[in-house]
Design a protein around this motif. Structure first.
Motif, PDB file in Angstrom:
ATOM      1  N   GLY A  22       7.454   4.787  11.272  1.00  0.00           N
ATOM      2  CA  GLY A  22       7.509   3.499  10.581  1.00  0.00           C
ATOM      3  C   GLY A  22       6.227   3.120   9.866  1.00  0.00           C
ATOM      4  O   GLY A  22       6.162   2.073   9.222  1.00  0.00           O
ATOM      5  N   GLN A  23       5.202   3.991   9.945  1.00  0.00           N
ATOM      6  CA  GLN A  23       3.912   3.636   9.383  1.00  0.00           C
ATOM      7  C   GLN A  23       3.778   4.005   7.907  1.00  0.00           C
ATOM      8  O   GLN A  23       4.054   5.132   7.506  1.00  0.00           O
ATOM      9  CB  GLN A  23       2.787   4.323  10.169  1.00  0.00           C
ATOM     10  CG  GLN A  23       2.635   3.820  11.577  1.00  0.00           C
ATOM     11  CD  GLN A  23       2.566   2.321  11.641  1.00  0.00           C
ATOM     12  OE1 GLN A  23       1.701   1.702  11.010  1.00  0.00           O
ATOM     13  NE2 GLN A  23       3.471   1.728  12.401  1.00  0.00           N
ATOM     14  N   LYS A  24       3.367   3.021   7.108  1.00  0.00           N
ATOM     15  CA  LYS A  24       2.998   3.259   5.718  1.00  0.00           C
ATOM     16  C   LYS A  24       1.486   3.160   5.544  1.00  0.00           C
ATOM     17  O   LYS A  24       0.932   3.650   4.577  1.00  0.00           O
ATOM     18  CB  LYS A  24       3.700   2.250   4.808  1.00  0.00           C
ATOM     19  CG  LYS A  24       5.216   2.422   4.766  1.00  0.00           C
ATOM     20  CD  LYS A  24       5.851   1.408   3.835  1.00  0.00           C
ATOM     21  CE  LYS A  24       7.336   1.676   3.659  1.00  0.00           C
ATOM     22  NZ  LYS A  24       8.083   1.585   4.900  1.00  0.00           N
ATOM     23  N   ASN A  25       0.839   2.519   6.482  1.00  0.00           N
ATOM     24  CA  ASN A  25      -0.611   2.408   6.480  1.00  0.00           C
ATOM     25  C   ASN A  25      -1.227   3.731   6.931  1.00  0.00           C
ATOM     26  O   ASN A  25      -0.834   4.293   7.945  1.00  0.00           O
ATOM     27  CB  ASN A  25      -1.017   1.266   7.428  1.00  0.00           C
ATOM     28  CG  ASN A  25      -2.503   1.064   7.521  1.00  0.00           C
ATOM     29  OD1 ASN A  25      -3.183   1.828   8.181  1.00  0.00           O
ATOM     30  ND2 ASN A  25      -2.991   0.036   6.870  1.00  0.00           N
ATOM     31  N   GLN A  26      -2.213   4.230   6.191  1.00  0.00           N
ATOM     32  CA  GLN A  26      -2.793   5.538   6.490  1.00  0.00           C
ATOM     33  C   GLN A  26      -3.442   5.579   7.866  1.00  0.00           C
ATOM     34  O   GLN A  26      -3.206   6.506   8.653  1.00  0.00           O
ATOM     35  CB  GLN A  26      -3.820   5.914   5.417  1.00  0.00           C
ATOM     36  CG  GLN A  26      -3.195   6.259   4.069  1.00  0.00           C
ATOM     37  CD  GLN A  26      -4.231   6.702   3.060  1.00  0.00           C
ATOM     38  OE1 GLN A  26      -5.432   6.604   3.287  1.00  0.00           O
ATOM     39  NE2 GLN A  26      -3.778   7.189   1.924  1.00  0.00           N
ATOM     40  N   LEU A  27      -4.283   4.602   8.164  1.00  0.00           N
ATOM     41  CA  LEU A  27      -4.968   4.599   9.452  1.00  0.00           C
ATOM     42  C   LEU A  27      -3.969   4.422  10.590  1.00  0.00           C
ATOM     43  O   LEU A  27      -4.063   5.091  11.619  1.00  0.00           O
ATOM     44  CB  LEU A  27      -6.020   3.486   9.492  1.00  0.00           C
ATOM     45  CG  LEU A  27      -6.793   3.354  10.806  1.00  0.00           C
ATOM     46  CD1 LEU A  27      -7.535   4.644  11.126  1.00  0.00           C
ATOM     47  CD2 LEU A  27      -7.766   2.184  10.743  1.00  0.00           C
ATOM     48  N   GLY A  28      -3.000   3.519  10.413  1.00  0.00           N
ATOM     49  CA  GLY A  28      -1.979   3.324  11.429  1.00  0.00           C
ATOM     50  C   GLY A  28      -1.202   4.605  11.691  1.00  0.00           C
ATOM     51  O   GLY A  28      -0.875   4.920  12.838  1.00  0.00           O
TER      52      GLY A  28
END
Length: 430
Positions: A352-358
């Motif tokens: 579900g992650q679109k954030n790179q760090l996440g």
């Protein structure tokens, strides 16, 4: 326009999302106003009309608040709690009520406190201090090892503490983002250094290989998602070539001392009949427990009236096996199902992650949990060579409780901000 955005963002309770939403709204209103100006309208009137067409700022703000708010993964929390309770029930027959029950219960409570702290602390700090955290953590572990309990020349708690290098490595990868092939080479060097450091600290080549494997997989995933740059083929080739190193080290590990204890354990795994009464003793016990286990209640193994007196029960790696002997096959199946649910929840968070760090942080935490659950179950049914494994919630001691609390706390923190729009990081590209 500023007044409209101020009123709108005041309706949003998540302060972390306000700046990102305000930026997007400002850009949208400016674009619309520019279109009106090109149609011949004066600038001030164009901006005013663009703002009016947006609608009621309070109504829009309330709607934005429903979308951009922190969320709690209750399923992950519930399965974590259930596994923690089941872990205590499994540890008590092995370590007794005081150590496996009371003390482990205190560790469980401490773990949930740590989990809550990690959950409420913004995980994005890892992306800002990745390299510094790596250095500080290494110094702390090297100093701490002189004060930790040593058993048979090794420090058991280090076998789990070194897994904290994984989320820190996610921060380092984030700091190296868009660095191209040079950044990939630097990440590989960090992985190799970590392998050496973990081997020294934990005295476990298996744990070190696990961490190296997780880091390499994270690097491959970062390349595929476009975190490291656009030249994906070359960076993938460099990383693939680096995989040869752990393969060479693994072959050396197996062949070093052909008649040594490590090599004989490997031979015993593949040639069980030949070593049945010597190095294969552990697999004989495993087979005996599994073949004579009952659906419910204590099994009737033939090797002894009480398998808890056997050396197999002294190692946390075999707690699930002993628990199956004590509570029955159904309890063992339930334990495995709970672990599968835990892993699937972690996988869902990663996807579900679109954030790179996440993505990088959750990917690393998920891989550690997956690898240790898989190895633990395979070791307990005799399908993997007997070795030290740190099974989530089934390894005795405070170190394991705290480390898994940190990993799950990070997963929950990443999921918490999954739908919160921020200005911090670009999204991952498929």
């Amino acid at each position: 326009m500023e007044e409209f955005i101020r009123i709108l963002t005041e309706q949003m309770r998540c302060a972390k999302a306000r700046d990102g939403v305000a930026r997007e709204l400002s850009a949208h209103i400016s674009d619309q106003a520019e279109a009106f100006e090109q149609a011949g309208m004066e600038h001030d009137k164009a901006v005013a009309k663009a703002v009016r067409e947006m609608g009621d700022p309070v109504e829009i703000g309330v709607w934005m608040d429903r979308i951009h708010r922190p969320q709690v993964n209750w399923r992950m929390l519930l399965v974590t709690f259930a596994l923690s309770v089941m872990g205590i029930l499994c540890l008590m027959p092995v370590y007794g009520v005081e150590r496996g029950g009371f003390r482990q219960g205190l560790f469980m409570l401490a773990g949930f406190a740590v989990m809550a702290a990690v959950y409420f602390v913004d995980y994005s700090i890892i992306g800002r201090i990745g390299a510094a955290a790596y250095l500080v953590m290494s110094i702390a572990l090297f100093i701490g090892m002189h004060y930790m309990r040593t058993i048979n020349g090794r420090i058991p708690v280090m076998s789990i503490l070194v897994y904290l290098y994984v989320p820190v490595f996610a921060g380092i990868l984030y700091q190296l983002r868009m660095g191209g092939c040079r950044a990939v080479i630097e990440a590989i060097m960090v992985s190799v250094i970590t392998f050496v450091v973990c081997t020294f600290l934990s005295s476990s080549i298996v744990v070190s290989f696990n961490i190296l494997l997780v880091m390499i997989v994270m690097l491959f995933a970062a390349i595929r998602k476009g975190v490291m740059g656009t030249d994906k083929k070359r960076m993938t080739a460099i990383t693939a070539a680096a995989v040869i190193l752990p393969a060479v080290v693994f072959v050396w590990y197996l062949s070093a001392g052909r008649e040594g204890f490590r090599m004989m354990r490997i031979k015993a795994f593949f040639q069980r009949d030949q070593y049945r009464n010597t190095y294969n003793y552990i697999y004989t016990v495993i087979d005996d427990i599994l073949q004579n286990a009952r659906l419910v209640g204590e099994g009737g193994a033939k090797n002894g009236n009480n398998l808890l007196d056997l050396p197999i029960s002294a190692d946390s790696s075999f707690v699930p096996l002993v628990a199956m002997h004590v509570y029955g096959i159904i309890a063992g199946i339930l334990l495995v199902l709970m672990m599968i649910v835990l892993v699937l929840q972690a996988v869902k968070i990663v996807r579900g992650q679109k954030n790179q760090l996440g993505f990088l942080v959750s990917m690393g935490c998920m891989m550690v949990i997956l690898l240790n659950c898989l190895e633990g179950m395979l070791v307990n049914v005799g399908l993997f060579p007997s070795t030290t494994v740190v099974i989530p919630f089934l390894t005795v001691g405070g170190g394991a409780a705290i480390v898994y609390a940190v990993l799950i706390g990070l997963l929950l923190s990443v999921h918490r901000y999954e739908k919160v729009y921020t200005t911090e990081t670009p999204v991952c590209k498929s």
